[in-house]
Motif scaffolding. Structure first.
Motif, PDB file in Angstrom:
ATOM      1  N   LEU A  30      35.613  40.044  28.411  1.00 54.03           N
ATOM      2  CA  LEU A  30      34.235  39.806  27.981  1.00 54.03           C
ATOM      3  C   LEU A  30      33.475  38.953  28.985  1.00 54.03           C
ATOM      4  N   VAL A  31      34.099  37.864  29.427  1.00 50.49           N
ATOM      5  CA  VAL A  31      33.416  36.953  30.340  1.00 50.49           C
ATOM      6  C   VAL A  31      33.206  37.599  31.709  1.00 50.49           C
ATOM      7  N   TYR A  32      34.245  38.251  32.235  1.00 50.74           N
ATOM      8  CA  TYR A  32      34.106  38.879  33.553  1.00 50.74           C
ATOM      9  C   TYR A  32      33.088  40.010  33.522  1.00 50.74           C
ATOM     10  N   PHE A  33      33.108  40.818  32.463  1.00 50.47           N
ATOM     11  CA  PHE A  33      32.121  41.892  32.338  1.00 50.47           C
ATOM     12  C   PHE A  33      30.710  41.322  32.299  1.00 50.47           C
ATOM     13  N   THR A  34      30.511  40.288  31.504  1.00 50.54           N
ATOM     14  CA  THR A  34      29.172  39.721  31.352  1.00 50.54           C
ATOM     15  C   THR A  34      28.691  39.073  32.643  1.00 50.54           C
ATOM     16  N   LEU A  35      29.564  38.367  33.320  1.00 50.79           N
ATOM     17  CA  LEU A  35      29.189  37.767  34.600  1.00 50.79           C
ATOM     18  C   LEU A  35      28.796  38.832  35.620  1.00 50.79           C
ATOM     19  N   GLY A  36      29.626  39.869  35.737  1.00 46.52           N
ATOM     20  CA  GLY A  36      29.345  40.913  36.725  1.00 46.52           C
ATOM     21  C   GLY A  36      28.062  41.661  36.423  1.00 46.52           C
ATOM     22  N   LEU A  37      27.881  42.042  35.167  1.00 44.99           N
ATOM     23  CA  LEU A  37      26.678  42.780  34.791  1.00 44.99           C
ATOM     24  C   LEU A  37      25.432  41.924  34.993  1.00 44.99           C
ATOM     25  N   THR A  38      25.505  40.676  34.583  1.00 43.11           N
ATOM     26  CA  THR A  38      24.331  39.807  34.685  1.00 43.11           C
ATOM     27  C   THR A  38      24.017  39.471  36.136  1.00 43.11           C
ATOM     28  N   GLN A  39      25.045  39.323  36.951  1.00 45.86           N
ATOM     29  CA  GLN A  39      24.804  39.078  38.376  1.00 45.86           C
ATOM     30  C   GLN A  39      24.075  40.264  39.005  1.00 45.86           C
ATOM     31  N   GLU A  40      24.492  41.484  38.661  1.00 48.92           N
ATOM     32  CA  GLU A  40      23.791  42.660  39.169  1.00 48.92           C
ATOM     33  C   GLU A  40      22.373  42.719  38.626  1.00 48.92           C
ATOM     34  N   ALA A  64      24.095  33.780  37.064  1.00 48.12           N
ATOM     35  CA  ALA A  64      25.404  34.431  36.997  1.00 48.12           C
ATOM     36  C   ALA A  64      26.168  34.265  38.306  1.00 48.12           C
ATOM     37  N   ALA A  65      25.474  34.379  39.428  1.00 49.90           N
ATOM     38  CA  ALA A  65      26.141  34.194  40.728  1.00 49.90           C
ATOM     39  C   ALA A  65      26.672  32.776  40.857  1.00 49.90           C
ATOM     40  N   LEU A  66      25.921  31.802  40.383  1.00 47.06           N
ATOM     41  CA  LEU A  66      26.373  30.416  40.421  1.00 47.06           C
ATOM     42  C   LEU A  66      27.645  30.239  39.601  1.00 47.06           C
ATOM     43  N   VAL A  67      27.635  30.709  38.364  1.00 46.62           N
ATOM     44  CA  VAL A  67      28.778  30.512  37.485  1.00 46.62           C
ATOM     45  C   VAL A  67      29.988  31.293  37.983  1.00 46.62           C
ATOM     46  N   THR A  68      29.760  32.496  38.505  1.00 45.53           N
ATOM     47  CA  THR A  68      30.860  33.319  39.016  1.00 45.53           C
ATOM     48  C   THR A  68      31.601  32.612  40.145  1.00 45.53           C
ATOM     49  N   GLY A  69      30.895  31.842  40.933  1.00 47.39           N
ATOM     50  CA  GLY A  69      31.514  31.197  42.084  1.00 47.39           C
ATOM     51  C   GLY A  69      32.149  29.859  41.794  1.00 47.39           C
ATOM     52  N   THR A  70      32.246  29.465  40.516  1.00 46.44           N
ATOM     53  CA  THR A  70      32.815  28.159  40.197  1.00 46.44           C
ATOM     54  C   THR A  70      33.979  28.309  39.219  1.00 46.44           C
ATOM     55  N   TYR A  71      34.763  27.259  39.140  1.00 46.28           N
ATOM     56  CA  TYR A  71      35.807  27.161  38.116  1.00 46.28           C
ATOM     57  C   TYR A  71      35.589  25.826  37.427  1.00 46.28           C
ATOM     58  N   SER A  72      34.670  25.822  36.477  1.00 37.07           N
ATOM     59  CA  SER A  72      34.179  24.583  35.907  1.00 37.07           C
ATOM     60  C   SER A  72      34.964  24.215  34.650  1.00 37.07           C
ATOM     61  N   ALA A  73      35.937  23.338  34.790  1.00 34.25           N
ATOM     62  CA  ALA A  73      36.699  22.853  33.637  1.00 34.25           C
ATOM     63  C   ALA A  73      35.995  21.621  33.076  1.00 34.25           C
ATOM     64  N   GLU A  74      34.775  21.839  32.601  1.00 36.42           N
ATOM     65  CA  GLU A  74      33.908  20.776  32.120  1.00 36.42           C
ATOM     66  C   GLU A  74      33.601  20.971  30.637  1.00 36.42           C
ATOM     67  N   PRO A  75      33.098  19.942  29.950  1.00 37.44           N
ATOM     68  CA  PRO A  75      32.976  19.992  28.489  1.00 37.44           C
ATOM     69  C   PRO A  75      32.210  21.177  27.921  1.00 37.44           C
ATOM     70  N   HIS A  76      31.025  21.497  28.462  1.00 33.61           N
ATOM     71  CA  HIS A  76      30.229  22.586  27.892  1.00 33.61           C
ATOM     72  C   HIS A  76      30.909  23.942  28.106  1.00 33.61           C
ATOM     73  N   THR A  77      31.469  24.120  29.298  1.00 24.33           N
ATOM     74  CA  THR A  77      32.167  25.362  29.608  1.00 24.33           C
ATOM     75  C   THR A  77      33.390  25.522  28.722  1.00 24.33           C
ATOM     76  N   LEU A  78      34.134  24.449  28.554  1.00 25.43           N
ATOM     77  CA  LEU A  78      35.332  24.501  27.720  1.00 25.43           C
ATOM     78  C   LEU A  78      34.973  24.701  26.247  1.00 25.43           C
ATOM     79  N   ARG A  79      33.864  24.135  25.813  1.00 28.06           N
ATOM     80  CA  ARG A  79      33.460  24.335  24.417  1.00 28.06           C
ATOM     81  C   ARG A  79      33.155  25.808  24.158  1.00 28.06           C
ATOM     82  N   PHE A  80      32.452  26.442  25.104  1.00 29.58           N
ATOM     83  CA  PHE A  80      32.164  27.862  24.914  1.00 29.58           C
ATOM     84  C   PHE A  80      33.452  28.675  24.885  1.00 29.58           C
TER      85      PHE A  80
END
Length: 206
Positions: free
Chosen positions: A145-155, A104-120
């Protein structure tokens, strides 16, 4: 014959995918702070410039790693009802984050405009469009939804028993009556339960 002639140079053998795979193994073994292009090169047994030739920068490497994590999300057997489909997609998103140390910390720190991320994002937004009244409401629900899930999972991934004990001690020692009165409820609420409740509240409030 030379390495150039046999096509066996390190640069020729590597691909961006093999570099990302090595970086993810490093992440799982040592955590996000240990992930550098030099450390990935050491793990692969090549020079750092060889890694950089494939991923250009550390920031780009992290983006590709984040997208690889999103690439583990499955889209088969999703519920037909839009609200339940959104919930299931978010569950699968959370599991993809939990599948790697500091995911979660990894994903939170990126802005990945890549195929898998965009598909989700596209799949989630399409489901929300069936559940919400307007395109604006769908977009805001996606962010929530995404911000809540990232924050909760990072914690969740960072929390230790020591952290929980320090929190309890600080609440007991300080002027925090509301926290003290709710401490049992706070302590007994698991991360999966918090996740399910939060998703329900976001979808119910939009």
């Amino acid at each position: 014959m030379t390495k150039r002639q046999t096509g066996s140079s390190p640069r020729a053998r590597l691909t961006p995918a093999t570099v990302v795979d090595a970086a993810l193994r490093l992440l799982d073994d040592e955590g996000l702070e240990a992930v550098t292009t030099r450390a990935v090169a050491d793990r692969l047994g090549v020079r750092m410039n060889t890694v950089l030739w494939h991923v250009k920068t550390k920031s780009r490497l992290l983006e590709l790693m984040a997208d690889a994590i999103a690439g583990t999300i499955a889209y088969d057997n999703l519920p037909g009802e839009a609200g339940e489909r959104v919930r299931e997609l978010m569950r699968r998103y959370r599991q993809s984050l939990l599948s790697h140390r500091d995911g979660a910390a990894l994903v939170t720190g990126t802005y990945s405009a890549e195929p898998h991320t965009l598909r989700f994002a596209d799949s989630l937004l399409a489901s929300l469009a069936e559940h919400q009244s307007t395109a604006e409401a769908s977009a805001r629900a996606l962010y929530a939804l995404v911000y809540f899930t990232l924050g909760l999972t990072q914690e969740e991934q960072a929390m230790t028993d020591i952290d929980e004990a320090r929190f309890r001690e600080a609440v007991e020692a300080g002027p925090y009556p509301a926290l003290r009165d709710s401490q049992a409820a706070l302590a007994n609420d698991t991360f999966p339960a918090r996740f399910e409740d939060g998703i329900r509240r976001i979808l119910g409030a939009t």
